[in-house]
Enzyme design. Structure first.
Site, PDB file in Angstrom:
ATOM      1  N   CYS A 101       0.829  -1.200   0.000  1.00 25.72           N
ATOM      2  CA  CYS A 101       0.000   0.000   0.000  1.00 25.72           C
ATOM      3  C   CYS A 101       0.872   1.262   0.000  1.00 25.72           C
ATOM      4  CB  CYS A 101      -0.994  -0.027   1.165  1.00 25.72           C
ATOM      5  SG  CYS A 101      -2.315   1.208   1.012  1.00 25.72           S
ATOM      6  N   HIS A 152      -3.809  -4.861   0.117  1.00 26.20           N
ATOM      7  CA  HIS A 152      -3.347  -5.402   1.401  1.00 26.20           C
ATOM      8  C   HIS A 152      -3.466  -6.925   1.420  1.00 26.20           C
ATOM      9  CE1 HIS A 152      -2.896  -1.639   3.707  1.00 26.20           C
ATOM     10  NE2 HIS A 152      -3.851  -1.190   2.909  1.00 26.20           N
ATOM     11  N   GLU A 189      -2.327  -8.889   3.597  1.00 24.89           N
ATOM     12  CA  GLU A 189      -2.566  -9.329   4.976  1.00 24.89           C
ATOM     13  C   GLU A 189      -4.033  -9.242   5.366  1.00 24.89           C
ATOM     14  OE1 GLU A 189      -2.181  -4.893   5.478  1.00 24.89           O
ATOM     15  OE2 GLU A 189      -1.364  -6.430   4.141  1.00 24.89           O
TER      16      GLU A 189
END
Length: 198
Positions: A79, A180, A182
């Site tokens: 990001c 993202h 994650e």
């Protein structure tokens, strides 16, 4: 050992937890001395471009990170960690970045800003980052700015949000994504594992 740069980014802990979930050794780096023994480096990011650059400088991490990427050592930007690789962001007029790659970071001029939620990534170039991931897979995004790299050959993924923009890059051992992983479930975990395996 993977090092995760800590300059106060909002997604720092979730990135660390993702590597722990995958059973991969990772530690949070808060000072340049702690980079000793690190084999791969992750620069996460959620927040304001200028404030994040200033925080990295205050922690004496700006130059070590810039030198790491410039030396083509294994790196993953996430990001804001992607955007900071470039020369400048339009945030608050103009804010200088790490300047490793030529290009700028403009703000979205259409749609709801920031872009929040799931969107597709078109795989524009083959990359080991995409191993086992279908083209046009969905990942989670949260950002109001996007990158315009001068070298379009480094683009390995694109996303459409009123404008088609580069959402993943690869240059040598340097990889970075706008989304993202994650926060992107199974597909995001697969992408992180792919990067570790490279």
């Amino acid at each position: 050992m993977i090092g995760i740069i800590d300059y106060g980014a909002g997604n720092l802990r979730s990135v660390h937890k993702a590597f722990v979930y995958l059973g991969i050794d990772a530690k949070i780096i808060q000072a340049p001395e702690e980079m000793t023994g690190i084999e791969k480096l992750v620069l996460p990011g959620v927040g304001a471009f200028c404030a994040s650059i200033d925080a990295m400088k205050a922690k004496r991490l700006f130059e070590p990170v810039r030198e790491w990427v410039a030396a083509d050592r294994p790196f993953l930007g996430i990001c804001l960690g992607l955007q900071m690789l470039f020369e400048e962001s339009e945030e608050f007029g103009s804010s200088p970045g790490l300047g490793v790659f030529k290009g700028r970071v403009p703000q979205f001029k259409q749609g709801k800003v920031p872009q929040i939620g799931w969107n597709q990534v078109k795989q524009t170039n083959a990359s080991p980052l995409w191993n086992g991931l279908d083209d046009q897979s969905f990942f989670y995004f949260l950002h109001g700015f996007y990158i315009l790299p001068e070298n379009r050959e480094m683009s390995i993924g694109e996303t459409d949000y009123g404008v088609t923009y580069t959402s993943a890059i690869q240059k040598g051992n340097v990889y970075a994504v706008q989304f993202h992983p994650e926060k992107s479930g199974t597909l995001g975990m697969r992408l992180l594992q792919n990067w570790v395996n490279i």
